[in-house]
Structures are given as structure tokens and as C-alpha cells.
Design a protein around this motif. Structure first.
Motif, PDB file in Angstrom:
ATOM      1  N   GLU A 175      -1.067   8.178  -5.083  1.00  0.00           N
ATOM      2  CA  GLU A 175      -0.165   7.011  -4.964  1.00  0.00           C
ATOM      3  C   GLU A 175       0.248   6.332  -6.253  1.00  0.00           C
ATOM      4  O   GLU A 175       1.610   5.730  -6.333  1.00  0.00           O
ATOM      5  N   GLY A 176      -0.674   6.712  -7.039  1.00  0.00           N
ATOM      6  CA  GLY A 176      -0.004   5.857  -8.565  1.00  0.00           C
ATOM      7  C   GLY A 176      -0.738   4.511  -8.843  1.00  0.00           C
ATOM      8  O   GLY A 176      -0.942   3.899  -7.932  1.00  0.00           O
ATOM      9  N   VAL A 177      -0.442   4.158 -10.207  1.00  0.00           N
ATOM     10  CA  VAL A 177      -1.359   2.968 -10.358  1.00  0.00           C
ATOM     11  C   VAL A 177      -0.479   1.683  -9.595  1.00  0.00           C
ATOM     12  O   VAL A 177      -1.253   0.575  -9.136  1.00  0.00           O
ATOM     13  N   LYS A 178       0.712   1.571  -9.531  1.00  0.00           N
ATOM     14  CA  LYS A 178       1.535   0.319  -9.161  1.00  0.00           C
ATOM     15  C   LYS A 178       1.292   0.467  -7.542  1.00  0.00           C
ATOM     16  O   LYS A 178       0.767  -0.737  -7.213  1.00  0.00           O
ATOM     17  N   LYS A 179       1.163   1.488  -6.799  1.00  0.00           N
ATOM     18  CA  LYS A 179       0.989   1.123  -5.239  1.00  0.00           C
ATOM     19  C   LYS A 179      -0.408   1.039  -5.131  1.00  0.00           C
ATOM     20  O   LYS A 179      -0.761   0.303  -4.061  1.00  0.00           O
ATOM     21  N   TRP A 180      -1.445   1.464  -5.873  1.00  0.00           N
ATOM     22  CA  TRP A 180      -2.712   1.341  -5.811  1.00  0.00           C
ATOM     23  C   TRP A 180      -2.966  -0.246  -5.918  1.00  0.00           C
ATOM     24  O   TRP A 180      -3.736  -0.814  -5.140  1.00  0.00           O
TER      25      TRP A 180
END
Length: 251
Positions: A175-180
């Protein structure tokens, strides 16, 4: 050679999904040597993990007791689950006795987040420790003493997914850092509501990826702080959650 409690040297080991780390502590948790680590074996079954631990500690200084933080549910030194190592390998394995037999010293084994909790808490009120790494670890302590371990990681949090699936390494990569981070904010709200903790400590290798301001009763801690709980574990040996009768090394 017999040692008093004040003179004890404790081999403290943290077993993770990617590496096994170890050091020697004095009875107060001060490091007597730098951390060493080896890669977690694949497959990570009990025999292979024991072999890796023996390789890790072969050149370590002398020690008197062993403390191990294990990534799964542990009761009285017996592993019940090990989701990030392989449940099929570990169900009902008396890992404590395997360690005693392999290394010839008495041992205690607890969940890795529990051991980290002993290393980082202030000992005041209800304190919660979480670890953000391969999976999601949790520990609860009241006035510095461990409470019975709960595998919160395997409770559903969203659309049938448990915490490991929702915010573990695989979710971060996908999901990537932002969504995480958005997911982590949701998890923190749930934890605050469910546990009503006085203080929350956040550890694990992914804790440095948090990109939002924490509440004043939340704090990021290091794995190095956590492994120091290996000393506190032996100070806890008369507490009902951690106490087990001394094991006898077998020849």
C-alpha cells in the motif's frame, strides 16, 4: 559457579522474522557486549532456530540465565502459535526446555512484545507496548508487571483482515507509506478506545515510518531498549504470568 542475583549475567535473545539478535546483560539490563545477530533460518522450525542461536552465541562471554522474546503466543515456555515463523512447526513446542537442553542454562521464554514491554515501561499504571514489524505485536503491563498475553494481532480489524494483514510488512510494501500511516491512525484510535491505556510505547522496525504527530502519552522506543527486558524477566520470576519452576538441563 554460583551467582547471586546481583551478579547474574543474562543471555537476552530476540527472535524475529528476519533476524535473531542477542547480547549479554547484567541484572539491571545494562549491556555487557554489543548486539550480535544472525539471519533467521528458512524454514524457521525449532531445530533450525536452536542451531542458529547456538551459532549466534558460540563466542559470547559466560552467562548464567537465558531470556528469549519469541514472535508468537507462549505460555509457561511452551509455544502455541508462531505465525511469522510457521505455526505448523511450533504448535505445543516446549521451546524453553529445548533452550535449556541446548545451552545448559535455565531459560525463560515470553512473547517478544512482552519482553520489550518489560524493557521500556515506566511501571506506572496501565501501559501498552506495540511493535510494528513483520507483524503486529502487543503487550500489556500494570504497574510494571506483565498481564496475560493477548494475540491482538489476529483479531479482525478491517474487512476480515487481522492486524498483521492490515499493517504488517506485506501491507506496508503493497500500500505504501502514506496509506499505511492512514491505517495506523485508525489502529491507534481503536487501541485507545479498547484498552484505555495510560501510556503507549511503539517499537519495531517500521516505527520510524510514522509521519504524524503522536499524542503526549505515546512514545517511540527502540529494539535495543526492548531486549533489555531480558533482565527484568528474571526479576519477574515470582509473578504469576512469568513464573515457572526452574528447568533442569538434560545431558
Amino acid at each position: 559457579m554460583k551467582n547471586t542475583t546481583a551478579q547474574l549475567r543474562i543471555l537476552s535473545i530476540d527472535i524475529g522474522g528476519s533476524s535473531i539478535k542477542g547480547t549479554i546483560l547484567d541484572n539491571k539490563g545494562a549491556l555487557k557486549m554489543d548486539y550480535k545477530k544472525v539471519v533467521t533460518p528458512n524454514p524457521a522450525n525449532p531445530d533450525n532456530v536452536i542451531k542458529s542461536i547456538k551459532t549466534l552465541v558460540k563466542d559470547f562471554p559466560e552467562y548464567d540465565r537465558i531470556s528469549v522474546g519469541f514472535p508468537g503466543y507462549v505460555r509457561n515456555g511452551v509455544v502455541k502459535t508462531a505465525p511469522n515463523l510457521g505455526n505448523e512447526y511450533w504448535k505445543d513446542v516446549d521451546f524453553r526446555q529445548l533452550l535449556v537442553t541446548a545451552l545448559g542454562k535455565d531459560a525463560q521464554v515470553v512473547n517478544d512484545a512482552d519482553m520489550q514491554g518489560l524493557g521500556v515501561v515506566e511501571g506506572k499504571g496501565l501501559e501498552m507496548v506495540i511493535t510494528l514489524g513483520t507483524g503486529f505485536g502487543t503487550a500489556l503491563l500494570m504497574d510494571g508487571h506483565l498481564l496475560p498475553h493477548l494475540e491482538v494481532a489476529h483479531h479482525p480489524i478491517s474487512k476480515g483482515r487481522d492486524y498483521d494483514e492490515y499493517i504488517g510488512d506485506k501491507a506496508l510494501d503493497k500500500e505504501g507509506v502514506k496509506k499505511w500511516n492512514t491505517r495506523i491512525k485508525k489502529v491507534f484510535k481503536v487501541l485507545k478506545t479498547v484498552f484505555n491505556y495510560d501510556y503507549l510505547y511503539i517499537g519495531g522496525g517500521n516505527s520510524d515510518k510514522l509521519n504524524f504527530k503522536l499524542d503526549k502519552n505515546m512514545k517511540i522506543v527502540t529494539n535495543a531498549d526492548g531486549i533489555k527486558g531480558g533482565a527484568r524477566l528474571w526479576q519477574e520470576d515470582k509473578h504469576p504470568v512469568t513464573h515457572t519452576a526452574m528447568a533442569t538441563p538434560t545431558k
